[in-house]
Scaffold this motif. Structure first.
Motif, PDB file in Angstrom:
ATOM      1  N   ASP A  21      29.299  13.606 -31.060  1.00 35.07           N
ATOM      2  CA  ASP A  21      28.957  12.421 -30.263  1.00 35.07           C
ATOM      3  C   ASP A  21      27.621  11.844 -30.710  1.00 35.07           C
ATOM      4  OD1 ASP A  21      31.110  12.372 -28.079  1.00 35.07           O
ATOM      5  OD2 ASP A  21      30.366  14.423 -27.917  1.00 35.07           O
ATOM      6  N   PHE A  22      26.651  12.724 -30.963  1.00 33.84           N
ATOM      7  CA  PHE A  22      25.321  12.257 -31.344  1.00 33.84           C
ATOM      8  C   PHE A  22      25.262  11.792 -32.802  1.00 33.84           C
ATOM      9  CE2 PHE A  22      24.099  14.501 -27.495  1.00 33.84           C
ATOM     10  CZ  PHE A  22      23.094  13.681 -26.994  1.00 33.84           C
ATOM     11  N   LEU A  23      26.037  12.430 -33.670  1.00 34.02           N
ATOM     12  CA  LEU A  23      25.951  12.108 -35.090  1.00 34.02           C
ATOM     13  C   LEU A  23      26.829  10.934 -35.485  1.00 34.02           C
ATOM     14  CD1 LEU A  23      25.918  15.711 -36.613  1.00 34.02           C
ATOM     15  CD2 LEU A  23      23.986  14.151 -36.325  1.00 34.02           C
ATOM     16  N   GLU A  24      27.968  10.770 -34.803  1.00 39.81           N
ATOM     17  CA  GLU A  24      28.933   9.760 -35.228  1.00 39.81           C
ATOM     18  C   GLU A  24      28.906   8.498 -34.379  1.00 39.81           C
ATOM     19  OE1 GLU A  24      32.671  11.778 -35.192  1.00 39.81           O
ATOM     20  OE2 GLU A  24      31.976  13.375 -36.550  1.00 39.81           O
ATOM     21  N   GLY A  25      28.214   8.538 -33.265  1.00 40.89           N
ATOM     22  CA  GLY A  25      28.169   7.371 -32.398  1.00 40.89           C
ATOM     23  C   GLY A  25      26.779   7.152 -31.837  1.00 40.89           C
ATOM     24  N   GLU A  26      26.719   6.285 -30.832  1.00 38.66           N
ATOM     25  CA  GLU A  26      25.463   5.991 -30.158  1.00 38.66           C
ATOM     26  C   GLU A  26      25.534   6.528 -28.732  1.00 38.66           C
ATOM     27  OE1 GLU A  26      22.775   4.739 -31.556  1.00 38.66           O
ATOM     28  OE2 GLU A  26      23.831   4.606 -33.478  1.00 38.66           O
ATOM     29  N   VAL A  27      24.742   7.534 -28.420  1.00 33.06           N
ATOM     30  CA  VAL A  27      24.702   8.117 -27.083  1.00 33.06           C
ATOM     31  C   VAL A  27      23.520   7.497 -26.333  1.00 33.06           C
ATOM     32  CG1 VAL A  27      24.519  10.226 -25.735  1.00 33.06           C
ATOM     33  CG2 VAL A  27      25.697  10.263 -27.948  1.00 33.06           C
ATOM     34  N   PRO A  28      23.766   6.883 -25.178  1.00 34.43           N
ATOM     35  CA  PRO A  28      22.691   6.173 -24.465  1.00 34.43           C
ATOM     36  C   PRO A  28      21.731   7.096 -23.726  1.00 34.43           C
ATOM     37  CG  PRO A  28      24.715   6.048 -23.197  1.00 34.43           C
ATOM     38  CD  PRO A  28      25.063   6.746 -24.485  1.00 34.43           C
ATOM     39  N   VAL A  29      20.921   7.805 -24.501  1.00 34.01           N
ATOM     40  CA  VAL A  29      19.872   8.649 -23.933  1.00 34.01           C
ATOM     41  C   VAL A  29      18.542   8.281 -24.578  1.00 34.01           C
ATOM     42  CG1 VAL A  29      21.430  10.579 -23.423  1.00 34.01           C
ATOM     43  CG2 VAL A  29      20.255  10.483 -25.635  1.00 34.01           C
ATOM     44  N   ASP A  30      17.455   8.639 -23.905  1.00 35.69           N
ATOM     45  CA  ASP A  30      16.118   8.335 -24.413  1.00 35.69           C
ATOM     46  C   ASP A  30      15.531   9.487 -25.216  1.00 35.69           C
ATOM     47  OD1 ASP A  30      15.962   5.756 -23.062  1.00 35.69           O
ATOM     48  OD2 ASP A  30      15.828   6.932 -21.215  1.00 35.69           O
ATOM     49  N   PHE A  31      16.098  10.684 -25.069  1.00 35.06           N
ATOM     50  CA  PHE A  31      15.652  11.844 -25.843  1.00 35.06           C
ATOM     51  C   PHE A  31      16.710  12.925 -25.772  1.00 35.06           C
ATOM     52  CE2 PHE A  31      14.261  12.779 -21.521  1.00 35.06           C
ATOM     53  CZ  PHE A  31      14.533  14.128 -21.370  1.00 35.06           C
ATOM     54  N   VAL A  32      16.601  13.912 -26.643  1.00 32.67           N
ATOM     55  CA  VAL A  32      17.414  15.124 -26.548  1.00 32.67           C
ATOM     56  C   VAL A  32      16.473  16.318 -26.548  1.00 32.67           C
ATOM     57  CG1 VAL A  32      19.441  14.134 -27.664  1.00 32.67           C
ATOM     58  CG2 VAL A  32      17.738  15.319 -29.043  1.00 32.67           C
ATOM     59  N   GLU A  33      16.912  17.373 -25.893  1.00 28.56           N
ATOM     60  CA  GLU A  33      16.164  18.626 -25.877  1.00 28.56           C
ATOM     61  C   GLU A  33      17.001  19.681 -26.584  1.00 28.56           C
ATOM     62  OE1 GLU A  33      13.952  20.436 -22.247  1.00 28.56           O
ATOM     63  OE2 GLU A  33      15.837  21.557 -22.438  1.00 28.56           O
ATOM     64  N   VAL A  34      16.364  20.471 -27.445  1.00 27.61           N
ATOM     65  CA  VAL A  34      17.077  21.530 -28.173  1.00 27.61           C
ATOM     66  C   VAL A  34      16.406  22.869 -27.917  1.00 27.61           C
ATOM     67  CG1 VAL A  34      17.807  19.923 -29.973  1.00 27.61           C
ATOM     68  CG2 VAL A  34      15.739  21.297 -30.317  1.00 27.61           C
ATOM     69  N   ILE A  35      17.179  23.936 -28.032  1.00 25.50           N
ATOM     70  CA  ILE A  35      16.642  25.283 -27.925  1.00 25.50           C
ATOM     71  C   ILE A  35      15.916  25.602 -29.235  1.00 25.50           C
ATOM     72  CG2 ILE A  35      17.162  27.713 -27.570  1.00 25.50           C
ATOM     73  CD1 ILE A  35      17.679  25.890 -25.137  1.00 25.50           C
ATOM     74  N   SER A  36      14.626  25.801 -29.172  1.00 25.85           N
ATOM     75  CA  SER A  36      13.804  25.940 -30.373  1.00 25.85           C
ATOM     76  C   SER A  36      14.331  27.011 -31.308  1.00 25.85           C
ATOM     77  CB  SER A  36      12.362  26.276 -29.987  1.00 25.85           C
ATOM     78  OG  SER A  36      11.816  25.321 -29.111  1.00 25.85           O
ATOM     79  N   GLU A  37      14.683  28.167 -30.745  1.00 26.92           N
ATOM     80  CA  GLU A  37      15.038  29.319 -31.579  1.00 26.92           C
ATOM     81  C   GLU A  37      16.271  29.060 -32.443  1.00 26.92           C
ATOM     82  OE1 GLU A  37      12.478  30.724 -28.300  1.00 26.92           O
ATOM     83  OE2 GLU A  37      14.240  29.406 -28.415  1.00 26.92           O
ATOM     84  N   ASN A  38      17.123  28.118 -32.052  1.00 33.63           N
ATOM     85  CA  ASN A  38      18.320  27.818 -32.842  1.00 33.63           C
ATOM     86  C   ASN A  38      17.994  27.115 -34.152  1.00 33.63           C
ATOM     87  OD1 ASN A  38      19.903  28.900 -30.823  1.00 33.63           O
ATOM     88  ND2 ASN A  38      20.447  26.928 -29.923  1.00 33.63           N
ATOM     89  N   TYR A  39      16.770  26.628 -34.286  1.00 32.42           N
ATOM     90  CA  TYR A  39      16.410  25.816 -35.453  1.00 32.42           C
ATOM     91  C   TYR A  39      15.165  26.339 -36.173  1.00 32.42           C
ATOM     92  CZ  TYR A  39      19.614  22.783 -32.967  1.00 32.42           C
ATOM     93  OH  TYR A  39      20.725  22.284 -32.321  1.00 32.42           O
ATOM     94  N   MET A  40      14.700  27.504 -35.788  1.00 34.29           N
ATOM     95  CA  MET A  40      13.488  28.062 -36.404  1.00 34.29           C
ATOM     96  C   MET A  40      13.843  28.798 -37.697  1.00 34.29           C
ATOM     97  SD  MET A  40      11.501  29.133 -32.881  1.00 34.29           S
ATOM     98  CE  MET A  40      10.512  30.392 -33.653  1.00 34.29           C
ATOM     99  N   VAL A  41      14.373  28.034 -38.644  1.00 31.96           N
ATOM    100  CA  VAL A  41      14.798  28.547 -39.942  1.00 31.96           C
ATOM    101  C   VAL A  41      14.231  27.629 -41.018  1.00 31.96           C
ATOM    102  CG1 VAL A  41      16.892  29.645 -39.079  1.00 31.96           C
ATOM    103  CG2 VAL A  41      16.942  27.239 -39.733  1.00 31.96           C
TER     104      VAL A  41
END
Length: 282
Positions: A21-41
């Protein structure tokens, strides 16, 4: 240390179910929050995906493993990897929880409660100051859901949070659902909790669902697997009337519905916040 400006947008947690949804379209939000540890690579598909989302939306890094309540201090490798991610993504801010998750030899992967004592406050403040120094930015700390208290407790949780913010200069991530859950479990007033916080330090609000207590199981459980209930919406209305506009998001970690359903909930938050703003202006 720099301050964190108010950001009054409305957002969602980024979960795998909604990547497309976020990569292929436009989601009407002002920000997203992610779990830090999932991307600490250092690289790989998750980080590339996050960078693609970051090109469209501001991002908040929300951690679950910093363990600011650990008497052994913070994990320096963890701080280094989190700093690298923050430098790469340039988030609105970095947040974590008022809890402990590990000892020197074991990580529980649970947000474990702290005794609300002066000694624990000293440990937490030392760790937050170390984290803020390592990250080069102030943090937000979230109030946890609570299912027990300690006989050693010397203060209410809102008093602990207030002293923590004053001593460290950190900000608060106010989880309104967690306040409600803890109030139900311990019999205190959720409104008194909110009023007792330094609301000028609140920069973000979480809204989520929980399982109510029953006669067979007299504990309210924070689950993040269902819609926000009316009582939590009412507490949000009470809270946002006092804080003024701050970032607000719907947090769902299980039982994740199609994104349209979460956006409907987010629209309800927008309406409540707008009503509170009009009431303040009247």
């Amino acid at each position: 240390m720099t301050s964190i400006d108010h950001f009054a947008g409305f957002g969602l947690g980024l979960r795998r179910t909604h990547y497309a949804d976020f990569l292929e379209g436009e989601v009407p939000v002002d920000f997203v929050e992610v779990i830090s540890e999932n991307y600490m690579v250092e690289g790989g598909k998750p980080l590339r995906l996050l960078e693609e989302v970051r090109a469209k939306h501001p991002v908040i890094l929300h951690g679950v493993s910093m363990s600011v309540g650990s008497a052994q201090g913070l994990d320096e490798d963890y701080l280094s990897r989190l700093r690298s991610l923050a430098d790469r993504i340039d988030p609105l801010w970095v947040s974590d929880h008022l809890c402990w998750t590990r000892t020197s030899a074991h990580n529980s992967h649970d947000l474990l409660p702290l005794p609300l004592t002066g000694e624990a406050l000293g440990v937490v403040c030392d760790n937050i100051e170390r984290a803020q120094d390592a990250l080069g930015r102030p943090m937000l700390l979230e109030n946890p859901s609570s299912y027990l208290t300690f006989p050693e407790d010397e203060m209410a949780e809102w008093e602990f949070l207030s002293a923590m913010a004053q001593r460290t200069g950190c900000y608060l991530l106010l989880d309104v659902n967690n306040v409600y859950v803890s109030a139900q479990n311990h019999g205190f007033s959720a409104s008194e909790y909110i009023a007792g916080l330094p609301l000028d330090r609140v920069r973000q609000i979480h809204l989520a669902g929980h399982i109510p207590a029953t006669e067979e199981r007299p504990i309210t459980i924070d689950t993040h697997d269902r819609e926000v209930c009316d009582a939590v919406w009412a507490l949000y209305a009470e809270t946002i009337a006092q804080t003024g506009p701050v970032a607000t998001m719907i947090e769902r970690d299980d039982g994740i519905p199609p994104i349209a359903e979460l956006l409907e909930e987010l629209d309800r938050a927008r309406v409540i916040a707008r009503q509170a703003s009009h009431a303040r202006a009247a």
